[in-house]
Design a protein around this motif. Structure first.
Motif, PDB file in Angstrom:
ATOM      1  N   GLY A 277     -14.629 -37.299  27.363  1.00  0.00           N
ATOM      2  CA  GLY A 277     -14.587 -36.552  28.611  1.00  0.00           C
ATOM      3  C   GLY A 277     -16.003 -36.238  29.044  1.00  0.00           C
ATOM      4  N   ILE A 278     -16.280 -36.428  30.328  1.00  0.00           N
ATOM      5  CA  ILE A 278     -17.606 -36.161  30.874  1.00  0.00           C
ATOM      6  C   ILE A 278     -17.530 -34.963  31.819  1.00  0.00           C
TER       7      ILE A 278
ATOM      8  N   ALA B 169     -24.944 -33.153  40.281  1.00  0.00           N
ATOM      9  CA  ALA B 169     -24.784 -34.584  39.987  1.00  0.00           C
ATOM     10  C   ALA B 169     -24.386 -35.381  41.221  1.00  0.00           C
ATOM     11  N   ASP B 170     -24.890 -36.580  41.279  1.00  0.00           N
ATOM     12  CA  ASP B 170     -24.447 -37.544  42.280  1.00  0.00           C
ATOM     13  C   ASP B 170     -23.376 -38.394  41.597  1.00  0.00           C
TER      14      ASP B 170
ATOM     15  N   THR C  67     -21.905 -45.419  38.425  1.00  0.00           N
ATOM     16  CA  THR C  67     -22.662 -46.664  38.301  1.00  0.00           C
ATOM     17  C   THR C  67     -23.175 -46.830  36.872  1.00  0.00           C
ATOM     18  N   ALA C  68     -23.691 -45.758  36.291  1.00  0.00           N
ATOM     19  CA  ALA C  68     -24.203 -45.819  34.918  1.00  0.00           C
ATOM     20  C   ALA C  68     -23.080 -46.106  33.924  1.00  0.00           C
TER      21      ALA C  68
ATOM     22  N   ARG D 212     -28.282 -39.370  33.837  1.00  0.00           N
ATOM     23  CA  ARG D 212     -28.569 -38.370  34.868  1.00  0.00           C
ATOM     24  C   ARG D 212     -27.263 -37.930  35.529  1.00  0.00           C
ATOM     25  N   GLY D 213     -27.044 -36.636  35.584  1.00  0.00           N
ATOM     26  CA  GLY D 213     -25.833 -36.082  36.201  1.00  0.00           C
ATOM     27  C   GLY D 213     -24.771 -35.665  35.206  1.00  0.00           C
ATOM     28  N   VAL D 214     -24.947 -36.029  33.928  1.00  0.00           N
ATOM     29  CA  VAL D 214     -23.991 -35.646  32.887  1.00  0.00           C
ATOM     30  C   VAL D 214     -24.482 -34.367  32.226  1.00  0.00           C
TER      31      VAL D 214
END
Length: 149
Positions: free
Chosen positions: A68-69, A75-76, A82-83, A125-127
Protein backbone atom coordinates in the motif's frame (compact mmCIF):
# COMPACT_ATOMS: atom_id res chain seq x y z
CA UNK A 1 -24.31 -7.26 -24.26
CA UNK A 2 -26.66 -10.20 -24.00
CA UNK A 3 -26.55 -13.59 -22.29
CA UNK A 4 -24.62 -15.20 -25.13
CA UNK A 5 -21.90 -12.53 -24.96
CA UNK A 6 -21.65 -13.05 -21.21
CA UNK A 7 -21.41 -16.82 -21.68
CA UNK A 8 -18.66 -16.36 -24.29
CA UNK A 9 -16.74 -14.15 -21.87
CA UNK A 10 -17.11 -16.77 -19.11
CA UNK A 11 -15.91 -19.52 -21.45
CA UNK A 12 -12.92 -17.48 -22.64
CA UNK A 13 -11.98 -16.62 -19.06
CA UNK A 14 -11.99 -20.35 -18.28
CA UNK A 15 -9.94 -21.18 -21.39
CA UNK A 16 -8.84 -18.37 -23.70
CA UNK A 17 -7.46 -20.94 -26.15
CA UNK A 18 -10.90 -22.36 -26.94
CA UNK A 19 -11.58 -22.56 -30.67
CA UNK A 20 -14.48 -20.70 -32.23
CA UNK A 21 -15.99 -24.07 -33.11
CA UNK A 22 -15.79 -25.23 -29.48
CA UNK A 23 -17.29 -21.96 -28.22
CA UNK A 24 -20.01 -22.20 -30.87
CA UNK A 25 -21.03 -25.69 -29.66
CA UNK A 26 -21.28 -24.46 -26.09
CA UNK A 27 -23.41 -21.38 -26.86
CA UNK A 28 -25.49 -22.84 -29.70
CA UNK A 29 -24.30 -20.59 -32.52
CA UNK A 30 -22.20 -21.08 -35.64
CA UNK A 31 -18.43 -20.61 -35.47
CA UNK A 32 -18.59 -17.53 -37.78
CA UNK A 33 -21.26 -15.96 -35.53
CA UNK A 34 -19.08 -16.58 -32.46
CA UNK A 35 -16.04 -15.16 -34.28
CA UNK A 36 -18.02 -12.00 -35.08
CA UNK A 37 -19.28 -11.64 -31.49
CA UNK A 38 -15.81 -12.12 -30.00
CA UNK A 39 -14.41 -9.60 -32.49
CA UNK A 40 -17.03 -7.05 -31.40
CA UNK A 41 -16.23 -7.69 -27.72
CA UNK A 42 -12.54 -7.11 -28.49
CA UNK A 43 -13.24 -3.96 -30.53
CA UNK A 44 -15.42 -2.55 -27.73
CA UNK A 45 -12.63 -3.13 -25.21
CA UNK A 46 -14.68 -5.62 -23.21
CA UNK A 47 -12.07 -8.29 -23.95
CA UNK A 48 -8.76 -6.48 -23.49
CA UNK A 49 -6.34 -9.31 -24.13
CA UNK A 50 -5.34 -12.92 -23.68
CA UNK A 51 -2.50 -14.18 -21.52
CA UNK A 52 -0.89 -17.31 -20.18
CA UNK A 53 -1.47 -18.17 -16.54
CA UNK A 54 1.84 -19.34 -15.10
CA UNK A 55 3.19 -20.89 -11.91
CA UNK A 56 5.14 -17.94 -10.56
CA UNK A 57 7.48 -20.08 -8.46
CA UNK A 58 8.53 -22.04 -11.54
CA UNK A 59 9.57 -18.85 -13.31
CA UNK A 60 11.51 -17.50 -10.34
CA UNK A 61 8.88 -15.17 -8.90
CA UNK A 62 7.96 -17.06 -5.75
CA UNK A 63 7.43 -14.04 -3.47
CA UNK A 64 4.12 -12.20 -3.77
CA UNK A 65 3.45 -9.08 -1.72
CA UNK A 66 0.79 -6.43 -1.44
CA UNK A 67 2.18 -2.92 -0.99
CA UNK A 68 0.00 0.00 0.00
CA UNK A 69 1.29 3.44 -0.93
CA UNK A 70 0.43 6.59 1.01
CA UNK A 71 1.11 9.69 -1.09
CA UNK A 72 2.46 12.81 0.54
CA UNK A 73 0.11 15.81 0.53
CA UNK A 74 1.96 17.59 -2.28
CA UNK A 75 2.35 14.54 -4.50
CA UNK A 76 1.73 14.66 -8.20
CA UNK A 77 -0.34 11.52 -8.77
CA UNK A 78 0.82 11.20 -12.39
CA UNK A 79 4.47 11.20 -11.30
CA UNK A 80 3.87 8.47 -8.72
CA UNK A 81 1.95 6.34 -11.24
CA UNK A 82 4.60 6.83 -13.91
CA UNK A 83 7.32 5.68 -11.50
CA UNK A 84 5.33 2.65 -10.32
CA UNK A 85 4.36 1.67 -13.89
CA UNK A 86 8.08 1.58 -14.80
CA UNK A 87 8.78 -1.06 -12.12
CA UNK A 88 8.46 -4.47 -13.80
CA UNK A 89 7.88 -6.19 -10.46
CA UNK A 90 4.51 -4.46 -10.10
CA UNK A 91 1.83 -6.75 -11.51
CA UNK A 92 -1.21 -4.62 -10.67
CA UNK A 93 -2.03 -1.21 -9.22
CA UNK A 94 -5.37 -0.19 -7.74
CA UNK A 95 -6.45 3.33 -6.75
CA UNK A 96 -7.90 3.01 -3.26
CA UNK A 97 -10.34 4.78 -0.98
CA UNK A 98 -8.91 5.35 2.47
CA UNK A 99 -5.49 6.22 3.83
CA UNK A 100 -3.51 4.41 1.16
CA UNK A 101 -3.76 5.89 -2.31
CA UNK A 102 -2.64 2.76 -4.16
CA UNK A 103 -2.52 -0.97 -3.56
CA UNK A 104 0.13 -2.81 -5.57
CA UNK A 105 0.50 -6.51 -6.17
CA UNK A 106 4.17 -7.29 -6.73
CA UNK A 107 6.11 -10.44 -7.58
CA UNK A 108 9.81 -10.96 -6.97
CA UNK A 109 12.16 -13.90 -6.57
CA UNK A 110 13.45 -13.31 -3.06
CA UNK A 111 12.78 -11.35 0.12
CA UNK A 112 15.97 -9.39 -0.59
CA UNK A 113 14.52 -8.32 -3.95
CA UNK A 114 11.29 -7.32 -2.19
CA UNK A 115 13.30 -5.21 0.24
CA UNK A 116 15.07 -3.45 -2.65
CA UNK A 117 11.73 -2.80 -4.35
CA UNK A 118 10.21 -1.35 -1.18
CA UNK A 119 13.21 0.96 -0.81
CA UNK A 120 12.82 2.11 -4.45
CA UNK A 121 9.11 2.77 -3.95
CA UNK A 122 9.73 4.69 -0.73
CA UNK A 123 12.36 6.82 -2.50
CA UNK A 124 9.88 7.71 -5.22
CA UNK A 125 9.01 11.38 -5.23
CA UNK A 126 5.48 11.80 -3.87
CA UNK A 127 5.46 8.64 -1.73
CA UNK A 128 5.11 9.40 1.98
CA UNK A 129 5.12 5.78 3.19
CA UNK A 130 4.31 2.19 2.31
CA UNK A 131 2.78 -0.76 4.10
CA UNK A 132 3.65 -4.27 2.95
CA UNK A 133 2.01 -7.64 3.47
CA UNK A 134 3.71 -10.80 2.18
CA UNK A 135 1.55 -13.64 0.87
CA UNK A 136 2.53 -16.95 2.48
CA UNK A 137 0.73 -19.00 -0.18
CA UNK A 138 -1.77 -18.57 -2.98
CA UNK A 139 -5.07 -20.36 -2.51
CA UNK A 140 -6.43 -19.00 -5.81
CA UNK A 141 -6.16 -15.95 -8.03
CA UNK A 142 -7.64 -14.70 -11.28
CA UNK A 143 -10.73 -16.79 -10.65
CA UNK A 144 -13.30 -16.22 -13.39
CA UNK A 145 -16.49 -14.68 -12.07
CA UNK A 146 -19.76 -15.94 -13.49
CA UNK A 147 -21.53 -13.39 -15.67
CA UNK A 148 -24.98 -12.20 -14.68
CA UNK A 149 -27.74 -12.92 -17.12
Amino acid sequence: MDGIDRRLIDLLRENARSSYAELARKVGLSAPAVHERVGKLEAAGTIRGYRAEVDHEQIGLGVTALIGIVEDSGADTDDVLTAVRAMPEVESCYFMAGVESYQLTVRVGTIAELEQLIVRINRTRGVASTRTAIALSTKWENRPQPGSE
